[in-house]
Design an enzyme around this catalytic site. Structure first.
Site, mmCIF file in Angstrom:
data_model
loop_
_atom_site.group_PDB
_atom_site.id
_atom_site.type_symbol
_atom_site.label_atom_id
_atom_site.label_comp_id
_atom_site.label_asym_id
_atom_site.label_seq_id
_atom_site.Cartn_x
_atom_site.Cartn_y
_atom_site.Cartn_z
ATOM 1 N N LYS A 167 50.513 -20.859 17.958
ATOM 2 C CA LYS A 167 49.969 -21.549 19.137
ATOM 3 C C LYS A 167 48.562 -22.068 18.880
ATOM 4 C CE LYS A 167 53.480 -21.142 21.976
ATOM 5 N NZ LYS A 167 54.283 -22.343 22.321
ATOM 6 N N TYR B 244 52.897 -15.436 16.721
ATOM 7 C CA TYR B 244 52.925 -16.326 17.894
ATOM 8 C C TYR B 244 51.542 -16.949 18.150
ATOM 9 C CZ TYR B 244 53.924 -17.631 22.806
ATOM 10 O OH TYR B 244 54.086 -18.298 23.997
#
Ligand code: NAP
Length: 257
Positions: A170, A166
């Site tokens: 990002k 993640y």
């Protein structure tokens, strides 16, 4: 005493403009869709599986006097993204604002992380932003205007144990935001990122709140509307026209740089 001059009109609205919000059926995307619709935009509510929630949001916006319609597409799939943007252009004839909000988590410590969990997060959270941005780019560059807002996360800046996939996705969105901003600037298209901290949505429902709150100077989780307000500023306010390639953190002071 001379009378005071009248204040200027409130920030220009999005009346007559069209906004596409990915992952708008729930959470932050839903709040963003509402904020943009309240500013006068026709909002296209993208979702992947929550059809009833998307339909409910469309009805809610219409009842409030706004304009919206829903479109199902997995934004990690090239063909579905291309078809979605074509559907918007066929129906509305324009596309002024893109909010790349759809995102998932598949948490786990790196040593045990399944390749499928790495890949699905990269596919949606990073490649999805690329696919949607590329799909709208021709229209926006030709129109010589447009605003693109990418929802990243504070974990892109600070990392987070259990979120290698993640946080990598990002962080990739930040690089993508800056490169796209540099490419599109000469055509009047701005590209910015918003990095929320911990926001109360389905995504954060199962997290241990007590430990998290200790790391937030403002002492509480954020609300989706507090992210949506910043997105609305970037999408609609004339004052945001000179902002591009930036990342605005909405995190209660969690990460101060
Ligand atoms: P959420 O409540 O879990 O909602 C996720 C949204 O993404 C849903 O509308 C979902 O639609 C949609 N979605 C999931 N997979 C999709 C796909 N393949 N194609 C299209 N849409 C898809 O999440 P959230 O908390 O609002 O998060 C929104 C964004 O903010 C994400 O990018 C997230 O990473 C970021 N963010 C959140 C937080 C936080 O604390 N909540 C913090 C930092 C960043 P369906 O229901 O139809 O699947």
């Amino acid at each position: 005493m001379s009378s005071a001059p009248a204040f200027a009109a409130p920030p220009a609205s999005l009346l007559g403009q069209v906004a596409l919000v990915t992952g708008a059926s729930r959470g932050i995307g839903r709040a963003v869709a509402l904020a943009l619709a309240a500013s006068g935009a026709t909002v296209v509510i993208n979702y992947s599986s929550s059809e009833a929630a998307a339909a409910e949001l469309v009805a809610f916006i219409e009842t409030a006097g706004g304009k919206a319609w829903a479109h199902r597409a997995n934004v990690g799939e090239e063909a579905e993204v291309e078809a979605m943007v074509k559907a918007v252009l066929d129906r509305e004839g324009r596309l002024d604002v893109l909010v790349n909000n759809a995102g998932i988590t598949r948490d786990g410590l790196l040593m045990r992380m399944k390749t499928a969990d790495w890949q699905s997060v990269i596919d949606l959270n990073l490649t999805g932003v690329f696919l949607c941005t590329r799909a709208v780019s021709r229209t926006m560059l030709k129109a010589r205007s447009g605003r693109i807002i990418n929802i990243t996360s504070v974990v892109a800046l600070m990392g987070n144990p259990g979120q290698a996939n993640y946080s990598a996705a990002k962080a990739g969105v930040l690089g993508l935001t800056r490169s796209t901003a540099a490419e599109f600037a000469s055509r009047g298209v701005t590209v910015n990122a918003v990095a929320p901290g911990f926001i109360a949505t389905d995504m954060t429902r199962d997290l241990a709140t007590e430990t998290i709150l200790k790391g937030i100077p403002l002492g509480r989780m954020g609300q989706p509307e507090e992210v949506a307000g910043v997105v609305r500023f970037l999408a609609a306010d004339p004052a945001a026209a000179y902002l591009t390639g930036q990342v605005l953190q909405v995190d209660g002071g969690m990460v101060m740089r």
